[in-house]
Structure formats: C-alpha cells, structure tokens
Design a protein around this motif. Structure first.
Motif, PDB file in Angstrom:
ATOM      1  N   SER A   1       6.738  39.578 -29.139  1.00 41.73           N
ATOM      2  CA  SER A   1       5.932  40.737 -28.761  1.00 41.73           C
ATOM      3  C   SER A   1       5.332  41.400 -30.002  1.00 41.73           C
ATOM      4  CB  SER A   1       6.783  41.754 -27.991  1.00 41.73           C
ATOM      5  OG  SER A   1       7.792  42.276 -28.829  1.00 41.73           O
TER       6      SER A   1
ATOM      7  N   GLU B   1       6.643  53.167 -19.924  1.00 38.92           N
ATOM      8  CA  GLU B   1       6.374  51.950 -20.680  1.00 38.92           C
ATOM      9  C   GLU B   1       5.366  52.245 -21.792  1.00 38.92           C
ATOM     10  OE1 GLU B   1       5.644  47.204 -19.801  1.00 38.92           O
ATOM     11  OE2 GLU B   1       4.991  48.692 -18.322  1.00 38.92           O
TER      12      GLU B   1
ATOM     13  N   PRO C   1       4.449  46.315 -23.625  1.00 39.87           N
ATOM     14  CA  PRO C   1       5.083  45.367 -22.701  1.00 39.87           C
ATOM     15  C   PRO C   1       6.561  45.166 -23.020  1.00 39.87           C
ATOM     16  CG  PRO C   1       2.936  44.553 -23.386  1.00 39.87           C
ATOM     17  CD  PRO C   1       3.205  45.772 -24.207  1.00 39.87           C
ATOM     18  N   GLY C   2       7.397  45.439 -22.011  1.00 39.50           N
ATOM     19  CA  GLY C   2       8.831  45.251 -22.164  1.00 39.50           C
ATOM     20  C   GLY C   2       9.561  46.361 -22.886  1.00 39.50           C
TER      21      GLY C   2
ATOM     22  N   GLU D   1       9.602  43.962 -15.422  1.00 40.71           N
ATOM     23  CA  GLU D   1       8.380  44.757 -15.398  1.00 40.71           C
ATOM     24  C   GLU D   1       8.649  46.236 -15.216  1.00 40.71           C
ATOM     25  OE1 GLU D   1       5.742  43.204 -12.509  1.00 40.71           O
ATOM     26  OE2 GLU D   1       5.464  41.268 -13.533  1.00 40.71           O
TER      27      GLU D   1
ATOM     28  N   ARG E   1       6.662  40.297 -23.652  1.00 43.08           N
ATOM     29  CA  ARG E   1       7.775  41.225 -23.464  1.00 43.08           C
ATOM     30  C   ARG E   1       8.998  40.832 -24.279  1.00 43.08           C
ATOM     31  NH1 ARG E   1       5.748  43.641 -18.894  1.00 43.08           N
ATOM     32  NH2 ARG E   1       7.541  45.030 -18.701  1.00 43.08           N
TER      33      ARG E   1
END
Length: 680
Positions: A425, A553, A556-557, A532, A420
């Motif tokens: 990432s 989302e 991730p992140g 999250e 993230r």
C-alpha cells in the motif's frame, strides 16, 4: 494640595555656576579695593544668578490611590486532596472581607489551576501576570494560599511588596509514591531489560520497611514482588512481543496516605529484535543477485549469510578440490543444525541440483510451519522440472508454476487487495514505474494473497501464512531493473524492505492490527485491515467506563480516529478480535509526584521581601501594616506595606522672581552701589 520649589534654568547649570564664580571674584575684588558698594554689588549679582536659575513655586492637586492586595488561590490538582480545597476557599473569603474593611484598599483574587501539558502548578507565572496588570506603586502585599508545591520557581518576578505563604495541608500528612528511575525507550526481545524503581514515603509516614509492587504488561494479570521502601530496586523485565509494550507498576494504597495517584507508573517500551538473521541462497550468479545482497547489507539490523552456487555437482572440469578458492556449502550445518537461528531464508533462482537433499528441504518446510519465513525469488528455473515446487518445500509455497515462462515486457501493478496490504500500500502509481521483462506463470493456492500482478493480470507477488510461519513468492527475477533505473525504475528498495520485514513479523507491517499513537492525553487510533470496513472501537478508560469511537477510512485498508482521553492512565482498545493497550500521559501527573505541603520551595523568594509562612490549620494570622524594608511577618501575624500612592490631578507653577522684579532689584542695587561709591 502640596507645594514645592522647582527650577527651570535658562542656561545650563555649569554656565550659571561659572557666572556665579565670576560674580564672587568681582565682589572679592571690590572688597579688596575697599569699595563701599561691594555688598550692594554682591546682592545684585545674587539676584541675576537666581533669575538665571528661574525658580518657580509648583503646586499640585493630588488624589490618594487605593492600596492593592493580591490574593492568589492555588486550585491545582494537589489542592483537591483531603480538605485543602475547602480550607483555601474559606481562607480566601475571610481575608477578602478583612482587607475590604481597611480604608483605601482593593483586593484582587487570582485563581491558579493546573498548567498545560502536565507542567504542574504555575504559581509564579500567575503572580507575574497579575503584577504586570497592576501599578507596582499601589501593590501593598501578595498572599499565596497554596500547599507550596509549585513548578515554576525560576519565573519568580521582582516583588514590589511583601509576599506571604498561607499554607494548606496538615502536619501529620504522609504519602507513599512510586518512582521509575530508569526506563529505556527500546529493549531487545527475549532479553531481560532492567528497570529501576523506588518507593518513597514522605511526610509523617509510619515506620514500614517494605511493601509489595504489582507489575502488569499490556494489561495482563499482574505479578507481585516485595520491595524495600526508600531503596532503589532493580526489576528484570522480558518483553513479550515486538512493538509497543505497556508496563504498569502499582504499589497498593497504604492506610492513611493522602493519595494513591502517585502509586502507579506507566512505562512504554518498544520491543525490537537484536539482529535479524537472514540466509540468502543464490542458485547461480545473475544480475539480480546483488540486488538482494545490497538490500540486506544496507540494513544495520540484519545479519546476512549469503551463499551463491558457483560450482554445482554436475560441473566436472578436472580441477582438484584443494586448488579451488571456493568453500563447500555447509548444508548440514545450515539446514539441520542451525536453521532455527535464522529469521528469514531466501532462495534466489535456486533449483534442485543435488546440493540440498529432500530431507533438508523437508526440514525447511517444518521450519516454516513452526514460525519461520521463506522467500522465493523465482526465475526460469522455478518453471522447470527441477523447481523447488517439486520438492517437499512445495507443500508450503503460496503458488505452483504452470511451467510457462513469459518473456515479454510488462509493468507491475498493485492489485485491489495489494492497495490495502501493508507490504504494497502507498508505494506509488504504477504508471510511473519501469517495466520488467520476464514473468513466471503461477497458480496461487486458495489461501494465498496476490498483492501485485504482472502481464495480463497474472500473479506476480504472492503471500501466504502457513502454520505459524510466512511464505512469499516473487514470480519474476527482474526486480533489479528498478534498482538500475530502467525506464525510470520503481520503488524496488522499499518494496523488498517491506516484504522482508513482513515475513519477519515486524508489528508495523501486520495486515490486521489495532494500535494507537499517543500524544499527551490524546491518541490517534489506527485500525489496519484487508477488509473494506471495520466496526467501532470500544475504549475502556482507566476508571473502567467504556465508550465507542467510530473510525473513518483515511487510505485503503487504514481507518483512523482521534480520541481525547478524559484522564491520565491506561486505556484498552478493542475492535472485533483485535485488542491494544496504550497509556496516555504519565500515570502520576506532575501535580501528584510530591503532595506533602511545604514552604521550602518558596522560602528563597519570601526571604527577599522579608515575608513569612503560616499554616492555615492553625488559623488565619493577623494582618498588620509595616514600613518598607521592615520585617513583614512574625508569630501569628503577617504584614502589608501601605504605599500612600496618589494621582496628580492638576499642577500650577508661579515664578518666584517675576521678570519685572528681577529688573527692578538688579538695576536698583547696581544704581545704589554706584551712588554710594560716587558720594565717597
């Protein structure tokens, strides 16, 4: 029904002409010889030549077609000012009723709105499309109900009939508009950038010499300045932060001006550093030292100062100092006098060797707490008794060594947090990366963030924020193996580039951030976080109304949503403690750049068909019929051209010289000439 004489020659006209010429020569010869039947011979030749031309009498049954008059109504945004919309609608209805009373006349009402993507009024495009759908021979006139402000004059078609402008607006209208004459896309941080603005009054404006202008950056409290009207004015602006800066200029609305939509201008400038100044200190020559140097030298925006300790104080070999080609390490100048000039300091396998006294390293610690950045590329020296962790600098490091050096192969992996974090990432799949051969065992502090791990999940890349600054620790000196392609290599260049730019606080690598990517009146809202989940984003529109947008989302992140702005202007975004400002489209759309009604733009087109202009505030002009090519406008009147077009329903042809008649006439005349000449 009409009738005309038509010809359908049996031979080419040149051949018929040649035969006619021979006949004339023959008749002339007979006349010269005194033959009594020359006249009859001439008549016989005439009948034969006429028969070869095959004349016919053609009769047509025709039905008259209606004349077509186009009424084009400009319903763009500039036509909504004052009473223009109502005047246009009333005039179009009255014209339609008047034209409908003329015999054999059809009316086509065409509405023209705003062009796509802020392209303005596409008046000539609408006229071209309308003419393409109608037979040109039936179009008797084109009436434009508009303020004359169009943005596609180059698309004006060839006009088959007179075109006239029935202009909205008042003669005493006036407007004040703000123009940003120059605005760079990028500007250097901490250096003033000069923007040139201009305020103009158009139309029947009052005689005013100056006005005020408000300047706001990212929606903050505006600053007010006095500027002259009708003159370019330079405004120095210093950008407050890196990344996108939204600057809004506003001129207050004056009493009596027709609109304030063009009193505001938005400028979006990216703030960039002039040069990123980096100090690289290598404790000793090693295979990975060139990796850092090559990375930093390859970036044109980085000024690199690199020192490698080649002759430590404990090395005494009797060589006189004045015979050495090395230069002394300017420790006092770099770590006391000019340390604030650097954006990033990198210690590459450096250890305590008596070169940097504790007071200098304590100054480095203060440098970090006040906003600087320090990166440690650790080798075995970091686990020794001479480690930097055992100096005043150790108080701000994100991890402490356990004194253990792990000499075994391992494959670096991105941690769950690292998936993230913007530094790591999206770097790729760890299974595809080559192995490293050494790792220093460290224990991260409570506030540190472990974004990469090594052997048995031990921390490999540790990041932390200390005061206003940032620190990073790479617990291995083996990153250079990736650059050499060992076992396939890995994303070493991208990893170290991101790491360096994160430490220098580049906006695109912030862990917690909210920003938007505008495209026209649409923007992609992006929320990046180490958490999250995120809450909905509150969007405040230019009119003050708010609405919430739910993000999804995408990686991730990273949470995103696409938002369509209902209007052009400045939008504020807020999610938790994160805020952002973005401008959608120009603050003054093309329709409102110039709003005073004028006929000057259309005059070149109107003159080609001898059309004219009439102001609707003076009433509708009379409509007269004019012949093609004649002046089509005058005081109080405009003209349309009746086309007298028709449709042919049936065509019949009757031969003017039937075959039997040709044969009878030709043979009779020839026989008569022979008998006359025989008797003589």
């Amino acid at each position: 029904m009409t009738g005309t004489l038509v010809f359908d020659p049996l031979l080419p006209w040149i051949a018929i002409g040649a035969l006619g010429g021979l006949a004339v020569l023959g008749v002339a010869l007979a006349l010269w010889r005194g033959l009594a039947g020359w006249g009859l011979r001439a008549l016989a030749a005439l009948v034969i030549v006429a028969a070869l031309a095959q004349p016919s009498w053609q009769r047509e049954e025709r039905a008259p077609l209606d004349d077509i008059v186009l009424i084009v109504e400009d319903k763009s945004a500039s036509q909504t000012l004052a009473d223009r919309a109502g005047v246009t609608e009333d005039a179009a209805t009255t014209l339609e009723e008047e034209l409908a009373g003329r015999p054999n006349t059809q009316i086509r009402r065409i509405e023209v709105g705003d062009g796509e993507e802020n392209s303005g009024t596409q008046l000539m495009t609408a006229v071209s499309e309308a003419l393409a759908e109608e037979p040109p021979a039936q179009v008797a006139g084109i009436l434009l109900l508009s303020d004359g402000r169009l943005h596609d004059l180059e698309r004006a078609p060839d006009l088959p009939a007179p075109m006239h402008l029935l202009m909205t607006g008042q003669e005493d209208d006036w407007d004040r508009r703000l123009i940003v004459e120059n605005a760079p896309a990028f500007a250097i941080l901490d250096e003033p950038v000069t923007l040139t603005v201009r305020v103009e009054d158009e139309g029947a404006a009052p005689d005013v010499a100056q006005t005020t202008i408000d300047i706001s950056v990212d929606g903050a409290e505006p600053q007010t300045f006095d500027i002259p009207i009708g003159q370019s004015f330079d405004l120095p602006i210093t950008l407050p932060h890196g990344g996108l800066n939204v600057i809004q200029f506003t001129v207050p609305e004056a009493e009596g001006e027709i609109t304030d939509r063009n009193n505001t201008a938005l400028v979006q400038i990216n703030g960039v550093r002039d040069r990123l100044r980096v100090l690289l200190v290598s404790g000793e020559p090693h295979a990975g030292g060139r990796t850092w140097r090559n990375l930093l030298k390859s970036d044109s925006s980085v000024d690199l100062v690199h020192f490698t300790i080649l002759r430590p104080p404990e090395k005494q070999d009797g060589v006189p100092v004045n015979e050495l080609s090395l230069i002394a390490f300017p420790t006092r100048e770099l770590f006391l006098e000019k340390i604030e000039d650097f954006d990033l300091i990198i210690f590459d396998r450096y250890k305590r060797r008596g070169i940097l006294p504790s007071i200098y390293l304590d100054n480095v610690r203060n440098y970090v707490e006040e906003g600087g950045a320090v990166m440690i590329a650790a080798g075995p020296d970091f686990a020794s008794a001479d480690s930097l962790a055992r100096t005043p600098l150790g108080e701000v490091l994100p991890a402490t060594p356990t004194a253990r050096v792990i000499e075994e192969a391992f494959r670096p992996e991105i941690t769950e947090l690292g998936e993230r974090h913007p530094v790591t990432s999206g770097l790729g799949t760890a299974e595809d990366w080559g192995r490293w051969l050494r790792q220093i065992d460290v224990t991260p502090t409570d506030s540190a963030e472990v974004v990469m791990s090594g052997t048995e999940g031990r921390p490999l890349l540790v990041l932390d924020r200390i005061g206003e600054g940032r620190v990073a620790l790479m617990a291995s000196d083996q990153a250079w193996l990736w650059s050499r392609g060992y076992e396939g290599g890995g994303p070493q260049l991208e990893l170290l580039r991101r790491l360096a730019h994160w430490m220098m606080k580049e906006p695109e690598l912030e862990e917690e951030t909210l920003f938007a990517e505008p495209t026209g009146q649409r923007m992609r809202i992006v929320r990046r976080t180490l958490g999250e989940e995120v809450g909905p984003v509150t969007v405040t529109r230019p009119d003050g109304e708010t609405e919430t947008v739910t993000l999804e989302e995408t990686s991730p992140g990273r949470f995103e949503a696409v938002y369509e702005g209902p209007e052009i202007g400045l939008y504020r975004l807020e999610e938790g403690e994160q805020e952002a400002v973005v401008g959608l489209g120009p603050a003054a759309p093309r329709e409102f750049e110039q709003t005073i009604a004028t006929a000057s733009l259309l005059e070149p087109v109107l003159d080609t068909v001898r059309g004219g202009t009439a102001r609707l505030e003076n009433g509708l002009p009379d409509i007269r019929e004019v012949s093609p090519g004649r002046p089509a406008a005058g005081r109080g009147w405009i003209g349309i051209t009746p086309r007298e077009a028709y449709e042919t329903l049936n065509v019949t042809q009757v031969p003017a010289l039937p075959a039997w008649l040709v044969l009878l006439l030709a043979s009779g005349l020839i026989l008569a000439a022979w008998l006359r000449e025989g008797r003589r």
